[in-house]
Design a protein around this motif. Structure first.
Motif, PDB file in Angstrom:
ATOM      1  N   LEU A 127       0.790  -1.225   0.000  1.00  0.00           N
ATOM      2  CA  LEU A 127       0.000   0.000   0.000  1.00  0.00           C
ATOM      3  C   LEU A 127       0.824   1.278   0.000  1.00  0.00           C
ATOM      4  CD1 LEU A 127      -2.714  -1.008   2.628  1.00  0.00           C
ATOM      5  CD2 LEU A 127      -3.086  -0.702   0.181  1.00  0.00           C
ATOM      6  N   ARG A 128       2.008   1.243   0.584  1.00  0.00           N
ATOM      7  CA  ARG A 128       2.726   2.465   0.957  1.00  0.00           C
ATOM      8  C   ARG A 128       2.843   3.497  -0.154  1.00  0.00           C
ATOM      9  NH1 ARG A 128       5.361   4.947   4.624  1.00  0.00           N
ATOM     10  NH2 ARG A 128       4.691   3.373   6.123  1.00  0.00           N
ATOM     11  N   ASP A 129       3.237   3.115  -1.337  1.00  0.00           N
ATOM     12  CA  ASP A 129       3.510   4.100  -2.393  1.00  0.00           C
ATOM     13  C   ASP A 129       2.313   4.370  -3.301  1.00  0.00           C
ATOM     14  OD1 ASP A 129       6.145   4.388  -1.528  1.00  0.00           O
ATOM     15  OD2 ASP A 129       6.825   2.680  -2.718  1.00  0.00           O
ATOM     16  N   ARG A 130       1.164   3.825  -2.981  1.00  0.00           N
ATOM     17  CA  ARG A 130      -0.002   4.029  -3.840  1.00  0.00           C
ATOM     18  C   ARG A 130      -0.666   5.371  -3.553  1.00  0.00           C
ATOM     19  NH1 ARG A 130      -0.804  -0.726  -6.272  1.00  0.00           N
ATOM     20  NH2 ARG A 130       0.410  -2.407  -5.320  1.00  0.00           N
ATOM     21  N   PRO A 131      -1.269   5.976  -4.569  1.00  0.00           N
ATOM     22  CA  PRO A 131      -1.979   7.249  -4.326  1.00  0.00           C
ATOM     23  C   PRO A 131      -3.142   7.022  -3.377  1.00  0.00           C
ATOM     24  CG  PRO A 131      -2.485   6.387  -6.512  1.00  0.00           C
ATOM     25  CD  PRO A 131      -1.370   5.537  -5.973  1.00  0.00           C
ATOM     26  N   VAL A 132      -3.455   8.022  -2.604  1.00  0.00           N
ATOM     27  CA  VAL A 132      -4.488   7.867  -1.579  1.00  0.00           C
ATOM     28  C   VAL A 132      -5.850   7.540  -2.184  1.00  0.00           C
ATOM     29  CG1 VAL A 132      -5.094  10.325  -1.545  1.00  0.00           C
ATOM     30  CG2 VAL A 132      -5.413   8.937   0.508  1.00  0.00           C
ATOM     31  N   VAL A 133      -6.084   7.958  -3.422  1.00  0.00           N
ATOM     32  CA  VAL A 133      -7.373   7.687  -4.059  1.00  0.00           C
ATOM     33  C   VAL A 133      -7.566   6.196  -4.333  1.00  0.00           C
ATOM     34  CG1 VAL A 133      -6.628   7.877  -6.465  1.00  0.00           C
ATOM     35  CG2 VAL A 133      -8.940   8.631  -5.812  1.00  0.00           C
ATOM     36  N   ALA A 134      -6.502   5.387  -4.222  1.00  0.00           N
ATOM     37  CA  ALA A 134      -6.619   3.951  -4.453  1.00  0.00           C
ATOM     38  C   ALA A 134      -7.363   3.244  -3.330  1.00  0.00           C
ATOM     39  CB  ALA A 134      -5.232   3.328  -4.614  1.00  0.00           C
ATOM     40  N   LEU A 135      -7.499   3.887  -2.163  1.00  0.00           N
ATOM     41  CA  LEU A 135      -8.168   3.266  -1.027  1.00  0.00           C
ATOM     42  C   LEU A 135      -9.684   3.277  -1.207  1.00  0.00           C
ATOM     43  CD1 LEU A 135      -6.205   4.689   2.034  1.00  0.00           C
ATOM     44  CD2 LEU A 135      -6.111   2.360   1.133  1.00  0.00           C
ATOM     45  N   ASP A 136     -10.336   2.227  -0.719  1.00  0.00           N
ATOM     46  CA  ASP A 136     -11.792   2.183  -0.726  1.00  0.00           C
ATOM     47  C   ASP A 136     -12.345   3.376   0.047  1.00  0.00           C
ATOM     48  OD1 ASP A 136     -11.776  -0.131  -2.128  1.00  0.00           O
ATOM     49  OD2 ASP A 136     -12.473  -1.422  -0.512  1.00  0.00           O
ATOM     50  N   GLY A 137     -13.381   3.981  -0.502  1.00  0.00           N
ATOM     51  CA  GLY A 137     -14.052   5.067   0.195  1.00  0.00           C
ATOM     52  C   GLY A 137     -13.438   6.430   0.018  1.00  0.00           C
ATOM     53  N   VAL A 138     -12.356   6.531  -0.742  1.00  0.00           N
ATOM     54  CA  VAL A 138     -11.711   7.825  -0.968  1.00  0.00           C
ATOM     55  C   VAL A 138     -12.101   8.324  -2.355  1.00  0.00           C
ATOM     56  CG1 VAL A 138      -9.538   9.079  -1.158  1.00  0.00           C
ATOM     57  CG2 VAL A 138      -9.782   7.274   0.544  1.00  0.00           C
ATOM     58  N   GLY A 139     -12.983   9.306  -2.390  1.00  0.00           N
ATOM     59  CA  GLY A 139     -13.396   9.904  -3.642  1.00  0.00           C
ATOM     60  C   GLY A 139     -12.547  11.113  -3.981  1.00  0.00           C
ATOM     61  N   ARG A 140     -12.963  11.811  -5.027  1.00  0.00           N
ATOM     62  CA  ARG A 140     -12.167  12.948  -5.483  1.00  0.00           C
ATOM     63  C   ARG A 140     -12.115  14.058  -4.440  1.00  0.00           C
ATOM     64  NH1 ARG A 140     -14.177  14.951 -11.054  1.00  0.00           N
ATOM     65  NH2 ARG A 140     -16.175  14.885  -9.941  1.00  0.00           N
TER      66      ARG A 140
END
Length: 340
Positions: A127-140
């Motif tokens: 997970l560490r280097d992925r953009p935060v938008v990749a997480l479930d529940g994180v919209g624009r």
């Protein structure tokens, strides 16, 4: 070595299986081949574990913690057996991701290639280097807020104090975001659960580069989903558009609706907006899917009253059209651009 293998069998492990229902095998099932293939593929998974949660039209989650021990296989080996059986029995390939919880399994499946199972053994490193938008529940909107404070990656969100996240996005959302950034997802795999989404897909007979034809397919999909939702007394909170390209790769984007609805015009408007965000230009498209997410009962949904008489007229016409479709079939009433 044996002790390490035994420990691996004891841990929680979820498989996210995405069946590729665009194969020629679906033609043998006639019209709606993908829908006809999906139930027997779910039954195939149930031969390995009773804890299978279907996510139509082509995805399923399977809790295989007991199956790993019973069959004496690793997650990747068990996934290979599932893939071979799906190919042998139904001619359907599948993409499989594996992880200790549903969120990580779905993320792994999104990056896995056909024929290769991606297993998440180290959630923090994955997970560490992925953009935060990749997480479930994180919209624009949430991503924009977090990025404004330098929290643009999952690793940075995981390292941030919980209190800081809660001040930025709220107490409940902050707690969920903090846990997911650390690889924690408490969502269970629920067999025979009511579907939380409904989807439909259109395939093109050739590489389609015409934007008008792609939007025509989206209109057809929005009408189909809207009719189905209204017939079942449901509304949806978001739409996801998936574009399948000539090289069989896909891109998916989702966006929330202004309010929960089953109104076909509202679904069509949002579907067009998501489609435009892809910037496809001359991309060779072989299929488009539309998925209505966050289903809920229509009786509990609030509708913002409008002073626009055209909106009220469209809803009345829609109700009459639904009655005609129920009596004479789904193609009894169609938008003019689809009837041509």
């Amino acid at each position: 070595m044996g002790e390490q293998g035994h420990e691996a069998e004891e841990r929680d492990m979820i498989l996210c299986v995405r069946f590729r229902l665009d194969s020629p095998a679906s033609d043998a099932f006639g019209r709606g081949g993908a829908e006809a293939l999906f139930p027997p593929l779910i039954d195939l998974l149930a031969e390995f574990t009773p804890v299978v949660e279907a996510a139509p039209p082509c995805e399923a989650l399977a809790d295989v913690r007991g199956a790993l021990r019973y069959f004496g296989r690793s997650p990747a080996e068990l996934a290979s057996v599932i893939r071979v059986r799906a190919l042998a029995l139904y001619g359907v390939d599948c993409v499989i991701g594996a992880g200790p919880n549903p969120m990580l399994a779905r993320m792994a499946a999104s990056e896995a290639r056909p024929g290769v199972t991606l297993v998440v053994d180290d959630p923090a490193a994955f997970l560490r280097d992925r953009p935060v938008v990749a997480l479930d529940g994180v919209g624009r909107a949430t991503a924009r807020t977090l990025c404004g404070y330098g929290l643009d990656s999952v690793g940075r969100v995981a390292d941030a104090p919980l209190a800081v996240l809660q001040r930025l996005v709220g107490a409940k959302t902050g707690r969920e975001l903090w846990e997911r950034a650390r690889g924690v997802d408490r969502t269970p795999v629920v067999p025979h659960a009511a579907s939380r989404s409904v989807a439909a897909e259109r395939s093109f007979p050739h590489d389609e580069t015409d934007r008008t034809q792609q939007r025509r397919a989206l209109l057809s999909l929005a009408e189909e989903l809207g009719t189905r939702l209204r017939a079942e007394g449901q509304v949806c909170r978001a739409l996801a558009v998936t574009v399948r390209y000539a090289d069989r790769t896909t891109t998916t984007r989702s966006r929330a609706l202004p309010e929960p609805t089953a109104h076909s015009a509202a679904l069509t408007t949002l579907a067009y907006a998501v489609h435009d965000s892809f910037g496809l230009q001359r991309a060779r498209v072989r299929g488009i899917a539309l998925r209505a997410e966050g289903l809920a009962g229509a009786e509990g949904a609030a509708h913002q009253l409008s002073l626009d008489p055209a909106d009220e007229k469209a809803r009345r016409i829609e109700a009459v059209a639904d009655k005609a479709r129920a009596k004479f079939g789904p193609r009894a009433v169609l938008p003019g651009s689809l009837a041509a």
